[in-house]
Design an enzyme around this catalytic site. Sequence first.
Site, PDB file in Angstrom:
ATOM      1  N   ASP A  47       3.864   0.175   7.925  1.00 11.24           N
ATOM      2  CA  ASP A  47       3.047  -1.017   8.071  1.00 11.24           C
ATOM      3  C   ASP A  47       2.380  -1.221   6.704  1.00 11.24           C
ATOM      4  OD1 ASP A  47       1.413  -3.097   9.239  1.00 11.24           O
ATOM      5  OD2 ASP A  47      -0.198  -1.623   9.363  1.00 11.24           O
TER       6      ASP A  47
ATOM      7  N   ASP B 139      -1.031  -3.530   5.982  1.00  9.88           N
ATOM      8  CA  ASP B 139      -2.495  -3.608   6.066  1.00  9.88           C
ATOM      9  C   ASP B 139      -3.071  -2.398   6.793  1.00  9.88           C
ATOM     10  OD1 ASP B 139      -2.503  -6.083   4.798  1.00  9.88           O
ATOM     11  OD2 ASP B 139      -2.347  -7.189   6.674  1.00  9.88           O
TER      12      ASP B 139
END
Length: 245
Positions: A8, A10
């Site tokens: 991922d 953020d």
Amino acid sequence: MKTLLVFDFDHTVIDDNSDTWVIKCTPKQDLPDWLKNTCQKGHWTEYMGRVLSYIGDQGIREDAIRTVMETMPYTAGMIDLLKFIGQNKERVDCIIISDSNTVFIDWILHAAGAQCVVDSVFTNPAHFDDRGYLDVQCFHSHSCAQCPINLCKRKVLEDFLERQLMAGVQYQQTVYIGDGGNDLCPVKSLKKSDVAMPRKGYSLERLISKLNAGDSRHLESRVVGWSSGLDILNEMNSVMKQSCL
């Protein structure tokens, strides 16, 4: 066979949210209430389209936005981890699946000189239009009821693995590294030989704990929590040592 690292972005690679960080480029570093109130669950990308249009209306253009975005902090130890991946590309492939956008991720990776480490980035496409406004679109459409309408990370991961297999690339193990609720869907698809790595203290860790509560385990993969990139680096060293046995 190689190991596949899936990140991922953020609150994983970087230690904040790129979509909210961009607001720092506005004069008051805030958004008006009328705009904030248009945000609907599951429709974040459409909301960000309105935010970026508002930023354009304020006369803020590419150079100013890029200057702000390049100040985004990386999560502790993550630069060291990315360097490690770059030094071991013959054994590790690395992809990012994110609900951010192509422009933000490209800028932030380049700011750290990490763009060559990542083999593929799957995120919402963005570009600057003729007015100089940053325009962002949804990544794809899908039928998954668990995910936001613009992105099912499970579908992205499964499609990537299928394309790699057709190209003759098969991974001995997938390691999924994330923090948020939209990372749960792909984590559920991991196999027994894979590793799910939720960030400690974040929603993905809590959701996995609920799934695996009691006598029944709903995840096939091993689960290893992390707080910094160095924890992930230690896990990678362990994985590589086992693969050499």
